[in-house]
Design a protein around this motif. Structure first.
Motif, PDB file in Angstrom:
ATOM      1  N   GLY A 102      -7.931  35.144 -29.653  1.00  0.00           N
ATOM      2  CA  GLY A 102      -7.666  35.836 -30.903  1.00  0.00           C
ATOM      3  C   GLY A 102      -8.442  35.205 -32.036  1.00  0.00           C
ATOM      4  O   GLY A 102      -8.937  34.079 -31.925  1.00  0.00           O
ATOM      5  N   PRO A 103      -8.553  35.932 -33.172  1.00  0.00           N
ATOM      6  CA  PRO A 103      -9.329  35.407 -34.304  1.00  0.00           C
ATOM      7  C   PRO A 103      -8.642  34.219 -34.961  1.00  0.00           C
ATOM      8  O   PRO A 103      -7.423  34.140 -35.032  1.00  0.00           O
ATOM      9  CB  PRO A 103      -9.403  36.607 -35.247  1.00  0.00           C
ATOM     10  N   MET A 104      -9.457  33.285 -35.457  1.00  0.00           N
ATOM     11  CA  MET A 104      -8.943  32.135 -36.194  1.00  0.00           C
ATOM     12  C   MET A 104      -8.719  32.515 -37.650  1.00  0.00           C
ATOM     13  O   MET A 104      -9.428  33.361 -38.201  1.00  0.00           O
ATOM     14  CB  MET A 104      -9.939  30.979 -36.113  1.00  0.00           C
ATOM     15  N   LEU A 111       0.590  32.395 -30.423  1.00  0.00           N
ATOM     16  CA  LEU A 111      -0.850  32.284 -30.215  1.00  0.00           C
ATOM     17  C   LEU A 111      -1.319  30.843 -30.295  1.00  0.00           C
ATOM     18  O   LEU A 111      -2.174  30.406 -29.515  1.00  0.00           O
ATOM     19  CB  LEU A 111      -1.579  33.133 -31.264  1.00  0.00           C
ATOM     20  N   TRP A 112      -0.739  30.080 -31.217  1.00  0.00           N
ATOM     21  CA  TRP A 112      -1.139  28.681 -31.372  1.00  0.00           C
ATOM     22  C   TRP A 112      -0.688  27.834 -30.183  1.00  0.00           C
ATOM     23  O   TRP A 112      -1.394  26.919 -29.764  1.00  0.00           O
ATOM     24  CB  TRP A 112      -0.571  28.116 -32.672  1.00  0.00           C
ATOM     25  N   THR A 162     -10.715  21.894 -33.667  1.00  0.00           N
ATOM     26  CA  THR A 162      -9.803  21.557 -32.575  1.00  0.00           C
ATOM     27  C   THR A 162      -9.353  22.783 -31.793  1.00  0.00           C
ATOM     28  O   THR A 162      -9.325  22.775 -30.563  1.00  0.00           O
ATOM     29  CB  THR A 162      -8.561  20.827 -33.121  1.00  0.00           C
ATOM     30  N   TYR A 163      -9.001  23.847 -32.509  1.00  0.00           N
ATOM     31  CA  TYR A 163      -8.383  24.993 -31.850  1.00  0.00           C
ATOM     32  C   TYR A 163      -9.324  26.177 -31.683  1.00  0.00           C
ATOM     33  O   TYR A 163      -9.036  27.077 -30.893  1.00  0.00           O
ATOM     34  CB  TYR A 163      -7.168  25.472 -32.659  1.00  0.00           C
ATOM     35  N   GLY A 164     -10.440  26.214 -32.430  1.00  0.00           N
ATOM     36  CA  GLY A 164     -11.216  27.444 -32.466  1.00  0.00           C
ATOM     37  C   GLY A 164     -12.413  27.511 -31.551  1.00  0.00           C
ATOM     38  O   GLY A 164     -12.802  28.602 -31.139  1.00  0.00           O
ATOM     39  N   ILE A 165     -13.022  26.356 -31.226  1.00  0.00           N
ATOM     40  CA  ILE A 165     -14.296  26.389 -30.501  1.00  0.00           C
ATOM     41  C   ILE A 165     -14.133  26.987 -29.103  1.00  0.00           C
ATOM     42  O   ILE A 165     -14.926  27.829 -28.674  1.00  0.00           O
ATOM     43  CB  ILE A 165     -14.910  24.974 -30.420  1.00  0.00           C
ATOM     44  N   PHE A 166     -13.083  26.603 -28.400  1.00  0.00           N
ATOM     45  CA  PHE A 166     -12.932  27.020 -26.999  1.00  0.00           C
ATOM     46  C   PHE A 166     -11.886  28.127 -26.819  1.00  0.00           C
ATOM     47  O   PHE A 166     -11.667  28.577 -25.704  1.00  0.00           O
ATOM     48  CB  PHE A 166     -12.535  25.818 -26.134  1.00  0.00           C
ATOM     49  N   THR A 167     -11.221  28.538 -27.909  1.00  0.00           N
ATOM     50  CA  THR A 167     -10.109  29.500 -27.749  1.00  0.00           C
ATOM     51  C   THR A 167     -10.316  30.787 -28.530  1.00  0.00           C
ATOM     52  O   THR A 167      -9.354  31.508 -28.803  1.00  0.00           O
ATOM     53  CB  THR A 167      -8.794  28.833 -28.205  1.00  0.00           C
ATOM     54  N   LEU A 182      -8.342  30.504 -46.606  1.00  0.00           N
ATOM     55  CA  LEU A 182      -7.213  30.865 -47.461  1.00  0.00           C
ATOM     56  C   LEU A 182      -5.932  30.953 -46.642  1.00  0.00           C
ATOM     57  O   LEU A 182      -4.869  30.482 -47.086  1.00  0.00           O
ATOM     58  CB  LEU A 182      -7.495  32.211 -48.152  1.00  0.00           C
ATOM     59  N   ASP A 183      -6.043  31.523 -45.424  1.00  0.00           N
ATOM     60  CA  ASP A 183      -4.865  31.606 -44.555  1.00  0.00           C
ATOM     61  C   ASP A 183      -4.376  30.206 -44.189  1.00  0.00           C
ATOM     62  O   ASP A 183      -3.171  29.956 -44.130  1.00  0.00           O
ATOM     63  CB  ASP A 183      -5.197  32.395 -43.293  1.00  0.00           C
TER      64      ASP A 183
END
Length: 483
Positions: free
Chosen positions: A248-250, A275-276, A239-244, A254-255
């Motif tokens: 900044g790094p996802m 950032l989110w 949801t948040y990582g493909i286009f953003t 573990l995080d």
């Protein structure tokens, strides 16, 4: 009628011209008004004189509509023409957009508890999934029939409201529903796209404004995935990582597991939401704001195009009759009057019928004809330019193939493609046998069989009686059949 007008099916008009023409149409079709076919034909002739012979159908219909309105108001002083406006009231769309924006502002209140933002927030995911579903449905419906392009019937629902408020009267709304359908549905579609856009803008504004004085923390919580951080990681990454990624790094798996709210409280660690929030805003902009803005712009361009070139179906009978009457100014009608039908009252009646059908009475020619001679009248042969020929017969005459049949066959052969229609006057026969309906029916059947044997249409009328709509309709139909 020339070929250009015989085959015309659709005309293009400005929006205001279409409104004026439709106003006149609704007035003429009002049954309680003092308005007759002869009045309509008179309006047609006046408009034809005003626009000239080389006028287009569009300019003629607009001119005629204005003439019709003036004539109807003059004959019916109490009538106040309805000023039509096909454009829906602005406040409908403004109210929808305003409500959507307010709901967007409030959605953030439900999506975030106090100063915490749940990355698995249902409102956020719901907005994304809903809009993606709408785009998929629009894509699928774009290749289907036009009547299937209204997703969940929302456009039709808003369209009905806009049409009702636009026309303000139920009868008028029903009368022009088909005409307004494509136009109003574009307005409805644009309104929903703008509502979706402003709903998301409301969400974004709420987050930005609250972020000025609120320190948001971010994490996640879930009943179903509490013990499955790997699934949560996949959802968040998708949801948040493909286009953003550029923001900044996802976090790794573990995080993500440590971002569960109950663990954050135990560890006394807060994860900044800045950032989110940027990721959420970017996703809402990419998947909702920009596509909805482009779709709203698309419908705006289509609305503007329709305003300049609004379609009217000129093949509809109302317009077809008017255009036929307009071009029939150059048409001639010849009457073949048999011996039994040769009287001033009968000729006057036929002239009234011709006027009702839109013929210029100066172009109606009368020819006396004796079927026993088996010849076409010399006056008709000399003219040789007939556009239509009506043969007047009397029902008291018994049709015989050896007499009238032979004569009509010869006339039909000489006329070639010119329409030939038999008109049978029933007045004398009914005056004699009015009490015997069976004899009247038998006589009509006799004439029908006779006409069918010749391949000619037949129309029954009553001399001395004011032209009625049924007989006029039968005459129009018979002329078309004769063609």
């Amino acid at each position: 009628m020339s070929e250009a007008y015989k085959n015309i099916e659709q005309g293009r008009f400005s929006l205001r011209d279409a409104e004026v023409i439709t106003e006149a149409k609704l007035l003429e079709q009002t049954p309680t008004l003092n308005w007759e076919s002869s009045d309509a034909n008179r309006a047609t002739r006046q408009a034809a004189l005003a626009v000239g012979e080389d006028a287009s159908a569009a300019s003629f219909l607009v001119a005629r509509a204005r003439v019709v309105e003036k004539m109807i108001v003059a004959k019916n002083p109490t009538v106040k023409p309805t000023a039509l406006r096909f454009t829906p009231p602005v406040w409908i769309n403004a109210a929808l957009v305003g409500i959507a924006f307010i709901l967007g502002l409030l959605t953030d209140q439900f999506a975030s508890e106090s100063s915490r933002i749940n990355l698995l927030s249902l409102p956020f995911f719901g907005v994304l999934l809903w809009n993606i579903l709408v785009y998929v449905m629009l894509l699928i419906s774009s290749i289907r029939h036009k009547t299937s392009r209204d997703f969940l019937g929302l456009r039709s629902a808003l369209g009905i409201l806009e049409k009702a408020l636009t026309i303000k009267q139920v009868r008028l709304t029903k009368s022009i529903t088909t005409l307004l359908q494509p136009f109003v549905l574009h307005y409805a579609a644009r309104a929903f796209h703008l509502a979706a856009l402003f709903f998301v803008l409301g969400m974004i504004c709420s987050v930005l404004l609250r972020g000025v004085g609120t320190a948001y923390t971010v994490g996640w919580e879930s009943t179903w995935f509490a013990n499955s951080p790997d699934i949560v990681y996949q959802i968040i990454a998708l949801t948040y990582g493909i286009f953003t990624n550029f923001l900044g790094p996802m976090p790794n798996i573990l995080d993500v597991a440590n971002m569960r709210f109950d663990r954050l409280s135990v560890n006394a660690v807060d994860v900044s939401a800045g950032l989110w929030l940027m990721r959420m805003i970017f996703m809402l902009a990419v998947f909702v704001a920009v596509p909805r803005l482009l779709l709203a712009l698309k419908h705006t361009l289509q609305i503007n195009a329709l305003k300049k070139n609004f379609p009217l179906d000129l093949s509809e009978r109302y317009y077809a009759d008017i255009l036929r009457t307009w071009r029939s100014e150059a048409m001639t009608l010849d009457l073949l009057v048999s011996d039994r039908s040769d009287n001033p009252q009968n000729i006057e009646s036929i002239y009234r019928f011709a006027e009702e059908l839109g013929f210029n009475l100066s172009e109606v020619k009368t020819h006396h004809w004796n079927p026993d001679t088996d010849e076409m009248p010399l006056t008709l042969e000399a003219q040789g330019q007939s556009q239509q020929v009506w043969v007047l017969m009397n029902a008291t005459t018994t049709p015989e193939n050896e007499v009238q049949g032979v004569a009509l066959e010869q006339i039909k052969a000489k006329l070639g493609s010119t329409p030939l229609v038999i008109l049978v006057d029933m007045s004398s026969y009914m005056a004699r046998f009015g009490d015997f309906s069976d004899r009247i029916d038998t006589r009509k059947e006799l004439w029908k069989n006779f006409s069918e044997s010749l391949g000619l249409p037949v129309v029954f009328y009553h001399c001395g009686i004011r032209p009625d709509q049924q007989t006029c309709d039968e005459l129009k139909l018979a002329t078309q059949q004769a063609h």
